[in-house]
Structures are given as structure tokens and as C-alpha cells.
Scaffold this motif. Structure first.
Motif, mmCIF file in Angstrom:
data_model
loop_
_atom_site.group_PDB
_atom_site.id
_atom_site.type_symbol
_atom_site.label_atom_id
_atom_site.label_comp_id
_atom_site.label_asym_id
_atom_site.label_seq_id
_atom_site.Cartn_x
_atom_site.Cartn_y
_atom_site.Cartn_z
ATOM 1 N N VAL A 285 0.736 -1.123 -0.194
ATOM 2 C CA VAL A 285 0.334 0.033 -0.014
ATOM 3 C C VAL A 285 0.749 1.287 -0.059
ATOM 4 O O VAL A 285 1.764 1.289 0.841
ATOM 5 C CB VAL A 285 -0.867 0.011 1.247
ATOM 6 N N MET A 286 0.775 1.983 -1.140
ATOM 7 C CA MET A 286 1.620 3.259 -1.123
ATOM 8 C C MET A 286 0.745 4.496 -1.761
ATOM 9 O O MET A 286 0.238 4.290 -2.549
ATOM 10 C CB MET A 286 2.767 2.994 -1.953
ATOM 11 N N GLY A 287 1.481 5.472 -1.314
ATOM 12 C CA GLY A 287 0.972 6.888 -1.708
ATOM 13 C C GLY A 287 1.451 7.044 -3.224
ATOM 14 O O GLY A 287 2.724 6.674 -3.731
ATOM 15 N N THR A 288 0.847 8.123 -4.039
ATOM 16 C CA THR A 288 1.379 8.480 -5.151
ATOM 17 C C THR A 288 1.324 9.972 -5.537
ATOM 18 O O THR A 288 0.397 10.582 -4.823
ATOM 19 C CB THR A 288 0.363 7.645 -6.561
ATOM 20 N N GLN A 289 1.965 10.621 -6.019
ATOM 21 C CA GLN A 289 2.198 11.927 -5.946
ATOM 22 C C GLN A 289 1.490 12.644 -7.152
ATOM 23 O O GLN A 289 1.226 13.528 -7.283
ATOM 24 C CB GLN A 289 3.824 12.344 -6.282
ATOM 25 N N SER A 290 0.986 11.579 -8.086
ATOM 26 C CA SER A 290 -0.015 12.223 -9.075
ATOM 27 C C SER A 290 1.026 13.180 -10.160
ATOM 28 O O SER A 290 0.227 14.209 -10.548
ATOM 29 C CB SER A 290 -1.016 12.739 -8.670
ATOM 30 N N ARG A 291 2.031 13.043 -10.555
ATOM 31 C CA ARG A 291 2.764 13.750 -11.332
ATOM 32 C C ARG A 291 2.400 13.576 -12.646
ATOM 33 O O ARG A 291 1.821 12.434 -13.156
ATOM 34 C CB ARG A 291 4.415 13.324 -11.476
ATOM 35 N N SER B 46 7.922 7.711 -11.975
ATOM 36 C CA SER B 46 6.943 7.648 -10.813
ATOM 37 C C SER B 46 7.457 6.431 -10.383
ATOM 38 O O SER B 46 7.334 5.000 -10.785
ATOM 39 C CB SER B 46 5.558 7.266 -11.713
ATOM 40 N N VAL B 47 7.769 6.503 -8.753
ATOM 41 C CA VAL B 47 8.090 5.416 -8.012
ATOM 42 C C VAL B 47 6.832 4.349 -8.102
ATOM 43 O O VAL B 47 6.881 3.037 -8.081
ATOM 44 C CB VAL B 47 8.350 5.630 -6.791
ATOM 45 N N SER B 48 5.596 4.836 -7.886
ATOM 46 C CA SER B 48 4.425 3.988 -7.666
ATOM 47 C C SER B 48 4.219 3.296 -9.001
ATOM 48 O O SER B 48 4.103 1.944 -9.100
ATOM 49 C CB SER B 48 3.196 4.725 -7.387
ATOM 50 N N GLU B 49 4.400 3.763 -10.058
ATOM 51 C CA GLU B 49 4.410 3.205 -11.543
ATOM 52 C C GLU B 49 5.374 2.023 -11.541
ATOM 53 O O GLU B 49 4.805 0.958 -11.989
ATOM 54 C CB GLU B 49 4.311 4.191 -12.419
ATOM 55 N N LYS B 50 6.506 2.179 -11.340
ATOM 56 C CA LYS B 50 7.270 1.282 -11.437
ATOM 57 C C LYS B 50 7.025 0.065 -10.457
ATOM 58 O O LYS B 50 7.422 -0.985 -10.861
ATOM 59 C CB LYS B 50 8.861 1.899 -11.066
#
Length: 150
Positions: free
Chosen positions: A114-120, A130-134
Motif C-alpha cells: 500500500v503506497m501513496g502516489t504523487q500524481s505527477r 513515478s516510483v509507484s508506477e515502477k
């Protein structure tokens, strides 16, 4: 599918705090264990073993970053109202964040991240990635992303 072990990568941003809060709620409801992870990526222009000096002692950049991250982790738990007895264990790693998160999930046998995303968007996303995308693309388990609230 049952989720027994949840990994929560944090970077101390508001979306990471939201993700930790949500993961805490999920873990309690599912009877799962929770583990927080912070990954510090050393600057590429400075060696990580560079020493920083105060009046009384020297410390490496890595050790200094670890001390600061520990302080931020405790502050984040305080801010979320997680009392000291219920705080999840946490780890502070050094390396490339997406790689370190996936490695931790794999080696730790986690069922869910479970992780946050910065919505860049736009150029920032292309430039910074994007860390979350990777993590979503390479994780060995499902990944639940939490957007920042508006």
C-alpha cells in the motif's frame, strides 16, 4: 486471496501518510501485520560515505540520513495518532526506491503493498518518473495506490 503481510513504503509526504493510515485500517480489519519502509536514495553527485562534521563528531552522509529518517518516521506515527505500543516495525534502506521496495516485498513475502502516489503529470512525470508506477509494474504482489486528497 487473504492479505497477512502488508508493506507500506513511505517518503513522509502527505500521500504516504494517507497510505500508512489506510494500510493501518486495512491491517486491523484483516488481522494482517504491517511494515513501514523508507528508502533513501543518495545524491548521485556526492558519495554516500562522505563524512559530515559537527563540533564533537563526524558521521557519514548515510548515517545522518538514517537518523533524520528515524526522526521523521516517529513524527509521522505521532501525527497519525499511532501510539508507541501499536506502531508497526519499520526499516530504513538506501538505494533506488522502486528497486528497494520490490526487493523488500519479494524477500519479505508480502501479500500487498500500500503506497501513496504523487500524481505527477506531463514533463515532471517524464523527467522524474513515478516510483509507484515502477512498483506496480514489477511488484511480486498486488499494489494499492492512495492518491493525495484534494
Amino acid at each position: 486471496m487473504s492479505y497477512r503481510k502488508i508493506l507500506v513504503p513511505v517518503d513522509f509526504s502527505s500521500s504516504a501518510k494517507q497510505a500508512l493510515s489506510y494500510a493501518t485500517f486495512l491491517a486491523e480489519g484483516l488481522g494482517a501485520t504491517l511494515h513501514a519502509l523508507f528508502v533513501w536514495e543518495p545524491p548521485r553527485v556526492i558519495r554516500a560515505d562522505v563524512m559530515l562534521w559537527s563540533e564533537t563528531q563526524g558521521t557519514s552522509l548515510v548515517d545522518h540520513a538514517r537518523e533524520v529518517a528515524e526522526s521523521h518516521m516517529e513524527s509521522m506515527f505521532d501525527e497519525l495518532g499511532i501510539d508507541k505500543q501499536r506502531r508497526p516495525p519499520h526499516t530504513i534502506e538506501t538505494g533506488d526506491p522502486p528497486d528497494a521496495i520490490v526487493e523488500a516485498a519479494t524477500s519479505g513475502g508480502y501479500d500487498l503493498i500500500v503506497m501513496g502516489t504523487q500524481s505527477r503529470k506531463g514533463f515532471d512525470r517524464v523527467l522524474l518518473g513515478s516510483v509507484s508506477e515502477k512498483v506496480v509494474r514489477t511488484a511480486p504482489c498486488p499494489v494499492l495506490t492512495v492518491r493525495p486528497s484534494s
